[in-house]
Enzyme design. Sequence first.
Site, short mmCIF file in Angstrom:
data_model
loop_
_atom_site.label_atom_id
_atom_site.label_comp_id
_atom_site.label_asym_id
_atom_site.label_seq_id
_atom_site.Cartn_x
_atom_site.Cartn_y
_atom_site.Cartn_z
N ASN A 106 0.82 -1.21 0.00
CA ASN A 106 0.00 0.00 0.00
C ASN A 106 0.86 1.26 0.00
OD1 ASN A 106 -1.99 -1.85 0.17
ND2 ASN A 106 -2.50 -1.48 2.31
N VAL A 107 0.36 2.26 -0.71
CA VAL A 107 1.10 3.52 -0.82
C VAL A 107 0.44 4.60 0.03
CG1 VAL A 107 1.97 2.96 -3.13
CG2 VAL A 107 -0.20 4.19 -2.93
N ASP A 108 -0.55 4.21 0.85
CA ASP A 108 -1.37 5.20 1.56
C ASP A 108 -0.75 5.74 2.85
OD1 ASP A 108 -1.84 3.08 3.43
OD2 ASP A 108 -3.71 2.52 2.43
N HIS A 123 5.88 -0.70 -2.72
CA HIS A 123 5.37 -0.01 -3.92
C HIS A 123 5.46 1.51 -3.79
CE1 HIS A 123 2.84 -3.72 -5.37
NE2 HIS A 123 4.12 -3.84 -5.63
N SER A 193 -4.74 -9.67 -3.05
CA SER A 193 -5.24 -10.67 -4.01
C SER A 193 -4.11 -11.60 -4.43
CB SER A 193 -5.87 -9.99 -5.22
OG SER A 193 -4.93 -9.10 -5.80
P1 OAD Z 1 -6.26 -5.97 -4.62
O1 OAD Z 1 -7.32 -4.94 -4.81
O2 OAD Z 1 -5.79 -6.72 -5.80
O3 OAD Z 1 -6.75 -7.05 -3.55
C1 OAD Z 1 -7.35 -6.69 -2.35
C2 OAD Z 1 -7.63 -7.95 -1.57
O4 OAD Z 1 -8.12 -7.56 -0.29
C3 OAD Z 1 -8.67 -8.89 -2.19
O5 OAD Z 1 -8.17 -10.21 -2.17
C4 OAD Z 1 -9.89 -8.76 -1.26
O6 OAD Z 1 -10.59 -9.97 -1.13
C5 OAD Z 1 -9.22 -8.40 0.06
N1 OAD Z 1 -10.04 -7.59 0.99
C6 OAD Z 1 -10.86 -6.56 0.70
N2 OAD Z 1 -11.36 -6.03 1.82
C7 OAD Z 1 -10.84 -6.73 2.86
C8 OAD Z 1 -10.94 -6.66 4.28
N3 OAD Z 1 -11.70 -5.75 4.87
N4 OAD Z 1 -10.25 -7.54 5.03
C9 OAD Z 1 -9.47 -8.50 4.43
N5 OAD Z 1 -9.32 -8.61 3.09
C10 OAD Z 1 -9.98 -7.74 2.32
O7 OAD Z 1 -5.05 -5.23 -3.86
P2 OAD Z 1 -3.53 -5.69 -3.72
O8 OAD Z 1 -3.40 -7.14 -3.61
O9 OAD Z 1 -2.94 -4.84 -2.67
O10 OAD Z 1 0.12 -1.94 -7.30
O11 OAD Z 1 -2.96 -5.22 -5.12
C11 OAD Z 1 -1.60 -5.36 -5.37
C12 OAD Z 1 -1.11 -4.22 -6.21
O12 OAD Z 1 -1.92 -4.11 -7.41
C13 OAD Z 1 -1.24 -2.84 -5.58
O13 OAD Z 1 -0.19 -2.54 -4.69
C14 OAD Z 1 -1.22 -1.95 -6.77
C15 OAD Z 1 -2.15 -2.71 -7.67
O14 OAD Z 1 -2.01 -2.48 -9.03
C16 OAD Z 1 0.70 -0.79 -7.61
O15 OAD Z 1 0.14 0.29 -7.53
C17 OAD Z 1 2.11 -0.95 -8.07
#
Ligand code: OAD
Length: 254
Positions: A106-108, A123, A193
């Site tokens: 996360n970048v937040d 990231h 994810s």
């Molecule tokens: P994703 O949006 O791909 O995945 C979010 C995950 O969080 C999913 O598997 C959801 O099921 C889960 N989720 C949602 N709400 C939740 C909660 N309250 N508790 C537990 N799980 C929950 O996000 P990332 O995996 O972070 O890259 O994505 C990876 C990267 O893709 C990011 O860092 C970004 C993006 O493109 C860059 O910006 C380089």
Amino acid sequence: MGTLSIPIPKDLKRTLSSAKCVVVITGAGISAESGVPTFRGEDGLWKNYRAEELATPWAFKKDPALVWQWYDWRRGIIGKAKPNPGHFTIAKMEKFYPEFTLITQNVDGLHRKAGSENVIEIHGNLWRVRCVEEGKTFYLNDVPLKEIPPRCSCGALVRPDVVWFGESLDPQLISKAHAALTSCDLLFVIGTSGVVQPVASFPSLAKQSGAQIIEINLDTTPISALADITLRGKSGEILPALFENMSLEAPKKC
Ligand code: OAD
């Protein structure tokens, strides 16, 4: 904090209290309960926006103002967001375990806001910008931005200091992450994810080195098959319930 509404695996308490070297990997899901949009899934950013037009070096070269408008909008949302109980529990875990590393995609900046210190922002960070000419980085916290696209004092454009599609991650951060992953005995994978490399491969690295894996996510992911324990639900509910209701004894030094 309420009790877990899901069954707690019998050996979970033992696993949590016997671990000494712990790594946590987080993704957008940990910040979802703070009101920060995730990337994938029904309301995910990549459902409504095209990554190639907003989050690539080519997009920035073509239209820096458009890219910055999108980041300004995201900074507006994130600027109002507060860390949630999931972020705060991870900050407490850092105090509890003798060795602790947090790797976030996360970048937040919400983990640091919650008090986490040993954080690898793999990231980048949305509040930090980088001069495209000089390469120097600095924080720019204005919301909204005073000018779009913003500029460095040297007159050149600045870009968000985040990793875009098609770019490599900082090798120093990668090696720091690898060192932590290959020496930990317990890995939490929370709210990701698990589809974006290289972080998607981090759990198998830890597993090969003998770590146990606990996944916390609303859904099944490619990581689930590797996990020893999967906890389905919101990280902002599961994490506090695990650590505040389980009165664990603090483990001894590694
Ligand atoms: P994703 O949006 O791909 O995945 C979010 C995950 O969080 C999913 O598997 C959801 O099921 C889960 N989720 C949602 N709400 C939740 C909660 N309250 N508790 C537990 N799980 C929950 O996000 P990332 O995996 O972070 O890259 O994505 C990876 C990267 O893709 C990011 O860092 C970004 C993006 O493109 C860059 O910006 C380089």
